[in-house]
Design an enzyme around this catalytic site. Structure first.
Site, mmCIF file in Angstrom:
data_model
loop_
_atom_site.group_PDB
_atom_site.id
_atom_site.type_symbol
_atom_site.label_atom_id
_atom_site.label_comp_id
_atom_site.label_asym_id
_atom_site.label_seq_id
_atom_site.Cartn_x
_atom_site.Cartn_y
_atom_site.Cartn_z
ATOM 1 N N SER A 195 -10.092 2.136 24.333
ATOM 2 C CA SER A 195 -10.481 2.042 22.934
ATOM 3 C C SER A 195 -11.788 1.278 22.836
ATOM 4 O O SER A 195 -11.973 0.283 23.554
ATOM 5 C CB SER A 195 -9.402 1.311 22.148
ATOM 6 O OG SER A 195 -9.923 0.930 20.901
ATOM 7 N N SER A 229 -4.579 -4.899 8.898
ATOM 8 C CA SER A 229 -4.847 -5.298 7.519
ATOM 9 C C SER A 229 -4.025 -4.487 6.529
ATOM 10 O O SER A 229 -4.353 -4.408 5.362
ATOM 11 C CB SER A 229 -6.332 -5.135 7.221
ATOM 12 O OG SER A 229 -6.627 -3.770 7.295
ATOM 13 N N GLY A 230 -2.991 -3.852 7.039
ATOM 14 C CA GLY A 230 -2.075 -3.184 6.116
ATOM 15 C C GLY A 230 -2.512 -1.785 5.716
ATOM 16 O O GLY A 230 -1.952 -1.205 4.798
ATOM 17 N N LEU A 231 -3.526 -1.214 6.396
ATOM 18 C CA LEU A 231 -3.914 0.175 6.102
ATOM 19 C C LEU A 231 -3.332 1.119 7.149
ATOM 20 O O LEU A 231 -3.751 2.255 7.286
ATOM 21 C CB LEU A 231 -5.442 0.320 6.026
ATOM 22 C CG LEU A 231 -6.128 -0.549 4.975
ATOM 23 C CD1 LEU A 231 -7.628 -0.302 4.952
ATOM 24 C CD2 LEU A 231 -5.547 -0.304 3.591
ATOM 25 N N SER A 232 -2.404 0.596 7.910
ATOM 26 C CA SER A 232 -1.635 1.403 8.851
ATOM 27 C C SER A 232 -2.428 1.911 10.042
ATOM 28 O O SER A 232 -2.342 3.082 10.421
ATOM 29 C CB SER A 232 -1.026 2.594 8.099
ATOM 30 O OG SER A 232 0.326 2.585 8.308
ATOM 31 N N SER A 233 -3.180 0.995 10.652
ATOM 32 C CA SER A 233 -3.908 1.394 11.849
ATOM 33 C C SER A 233 -2.939 1.805 12.955
ATOM 34 O O SER A 233 -3.246 2.677 13.771
ATOM 35 C CB SER A 233 -4.839 0.274 12.326
ATOM 36 O OG SER A 233 -4.130 -0.925 12.424
ATOM 37 N N ASP A 244 10.703 2.802 0.907
ATOM 38 C CA ASP A 244 10.896 3.997 1.764
ATOM 39 C C ASP A 244 12.162 3.866 2.601
ATOM 40 O O ASP A 244 12.926 4.810 2.752
ATOM 41 C CB ASP A 244 9.653 4.315 2.623
ATOM 42 C CG ASP A 244 9.249 3.244 3.613
ATOM 43 O OD1 ASP A 244 9.691 2.075 3.461
ATOM 44 O OD2 ASP A 244 8.479 3.553 4.545
ATOM 45 N N ASP A 256 4.396 5.668 6.296
ATOM 46 C CA ASP A 256 3.043 5.621 6.872
ATOM 47 C C ASP A 256 2.781 6.844 7.747
ATOM 48 O O ASP A 256 1.753 7.514 7.615
ATOM 49 C CB ASP A 256 2.868 4.353 7.728
ATOM 50 C CG ASP A 256 3.093 3.099 6.915
ATOM 51 O OD1 ASP A 256 3.134 3.204 5.675
ATOM 52 O OD2 ASP A 256 3.228 2.023 7.516
ATOM 53 N N HIS A 281 8.095 -1.043 -0.222
ATOM 54 C CA HIS A 281 9.345 -1.514 0.379
ATOM 55 C C HIS A 281 10.538 -0.729 -0.153
ATOM 56 O O HIS A 281 11.631 -1.287 -0.287
ATOM 57 C CB HIS A 281 9.531 -3.014 0.165
ATOM 58 C CG HIS A 281 8.675 -3.828 1.096
ATOM 59 N ND1 HIS A 281 9.040 -4.111 2.385
ATOM 60 C CD2 HIS A 281 7.449 -4.375 0.923
ATOM 61 C CE1 HIS A 281 8.089 -4.817 2.968
ATOM 62 N NE2 HIS A 281 7.095 -4.987 2.096
HETATM 63 C C1 GLA Z 1 5.014 -0.836 6.132
HETATM 64 C C2 GLA Z 1 6.025 0.151 6.724
HETATM 65 C C3 GLA Z 1 6.380 1.243 5.717
HETATM 66 C C4 GLA Z 1 6.776 0.660 4.364
HETATM 67 C C5 GLA Z 1 5.774 -0.388 3.901
HETATM 68 C C6 GLA Z 1 6.204 -1.111 2.661
HETATM 69 O O1 GLA Z 1 3.794 -0.223 5.916
HETATM 70 O O2 GLA Z 1 5.505 0.724 7.891
HETATM 71 O O3 GLA Z 1 7.392 2.055 6.250
HETATM 72 O O4 GLA Z 1 8.074 0.130 4.414
HETATM 73 O O5 GLA Z 1 5.500 -1.356 4.903
HETATM 74 O O6 GLA Z 1 6.286 -0.237 1.593
#
Ligand code: GLA
Length: 386
Positions: free
Chosen positions: A69, A125-129, A38, A175, A36
């Site tokens: 998909s 799940s927070g791995l940036s899919s 960036d 990300d 949090h």
């Molecule tokens: C998400 C956002 C990122 C970053 C994180 C927290 O993944 O896409 O830009 O702010 O949360 O670090």
């Protein structure tokens, strides 16, 4: 491991027509530390994973793009001569559609194609899919004209813009940047203010990084995420009445105690400033090979995200608590935006099996949920495979 041969077969069944069909891969990411910050102009330390999204593409010579998909229903048909609009009904396809629209708005000449996506990333799940499919879409579409000359940093910026405006999530650049720019066995020390970056080799001695999925889907994350951003902007506004600072990460801890009266805002800012310091210390520790001290910084980061920034929640707190309780685990924290999703843990190799057993047991007992585990392998960024 994804079987590309089988997926190519499926591609041929779904879309008739011949070869060539090209395959690309786009990783997921974890952030080692620097959460949090960036969007506050800070330094972050993410890396690209060996799991991610695969895309198969066949270029066409008309204006039609077909998207499917294997992880979701529905076929999306885009006519490039018409305006591309956000579609409430079909959530996943908005990510590639946003990127296609933004590429065209930027003046890139995009031709039609058939695309099939498939992913071995746990979704939501927070791995940036989402950033993974965004970068992949842009990369595949630009590949026809630019091959490996694609400007990856421009692509990351464009995809962030699409996510901010087309999707409506006000995310930072971390990300998209790490997915576009990842390097095998390295983390990226990224200055989000200037986009200057350095690769930092990750040697963990007798330890491994384990990704723990709480399997609690990230909820509330978009509205709370945007709320945190607004809170940080408020603090910056207050501080700028007294000091000439470019962004919140440039503030000192004394500034915050001296000028920010509101308790919530003060805690938010304290997280930002202390987290920034932890990132730079982590880089020093990694360079020195002091994995134990790096582990302590991870745990301190989680505390700060829980108490000051308040983005963890019961599932992430439980999983991190259980992890730190296992002998041989020297650090653990949530990674990504929070509110569910994944945590990471530094675990001594000889205890990994025991670690998984104990964390699973404790976590399920307290939350009723199952935890999933992945050994983190650090990979290159988005790329052409064959
Ligand atoms: C998400 C956002 C990122 C970053 C994180 C927290 O993944 O896409 O830009 O702010 O949360 O670090």
């Amino acid at each position: 491991m994804i079987e590309l041969k089988r997926i190519k077969e499926l591609f041929r069944q779904l879309y008739s027509g011949g070869d060539p069909i090209y395959c690309f891969f786009s990783p997921g990411r974890i952030n080692l530390i620097g959460e949090h910050i960036d969007y506050n102009g800070g330094y972050v330390l993410p890396l690209a994973l060996s799991i991610g999204t695969y895309g198969l593409i066949r270029y066409r010579d008309d204006d039609i793009i077909q998207l499917r998909s294997l992880n979701a229903d529905g076929e999306i048909l885009i006519n490039l001569s018409k305006d591309i609009k956000y579609d409430e009904q079909c959530k996943w396809s908005n990510y590639p559609c946003g990127v296609i629209k933004y590429l065209m708005d930027e003046g890139y000449s995009i031709s039609g194609c058939d695309i099939l996506f498939t992913s071995n990333l746990p979704i939501n799940s927070g791995l940036s899919s989402s950033a993974s499919i965004e970068i992949l879409t842009g990369y595949m579409l630009l590949y026809r004209a630019f091959q490996d000359k694609i400007n990856r940093i421009d692509l990351a910026r464009l995809c962030q813009g699409a996510e901010n405006e087309f999707i409506g999530v006000n995310c930072g650049i971390m990300d998209q940047f790490s997915i576009a720019m990842g390097k095998k066995d390295n983390a990226i020390l990224l200055d989000c203010n200037t986009l200057q970056f350095k690769y930092i080799p990750v040697h963990l001695d007798k330890y491994s990084l384990i990704v723990i999925d709480t399997t609690k889907k990230r909820s509330l994350s978009n509205s709370e995420y945007n709320k945190r951003r607004i809170e940080c902007e408020k603090v910056l506004h207050i501080l700028r009445k007294h000091r000439n600072i470019e962004n919140l990460c440039k503030a000192g801890i004394d500034d915050i105690y001296d000028y920010v009266g509101d308790d919530t805002l003060r805690r938010r800012a304290r997280h930002v400033v202390t987290e920034q310091k932890r990132v730079l210390e982590s880089v020093e520790m990694l360079k020195k090979g002091d994995v134990v001290s790096f582990g302590r910084l991870l745990a301190a980061s989680h505390e700060s995200l829980r108490n000051d920034y308040e983005v963890t929640g019961i599932e992430l707190d439980t999983v991190v608590f259980e992890a730190l309780n296992v002998e041989g685990c020297i650090g653990s924290r949530m990674t990504g935006a929070g509110f569910g999703g994944c945590a990471i843990a530094l675990v001594e190799n000889r205890t990994i099996d025991e670690f998984k057993k104990q964390v699973s047991k404790g976590y399920t007992k307290k939350t009723g949920l199952r935890a999933d585990f992945y050994k983190c392998e650090i990979s290159d960024g988005c790329r052409f495979i064959e």
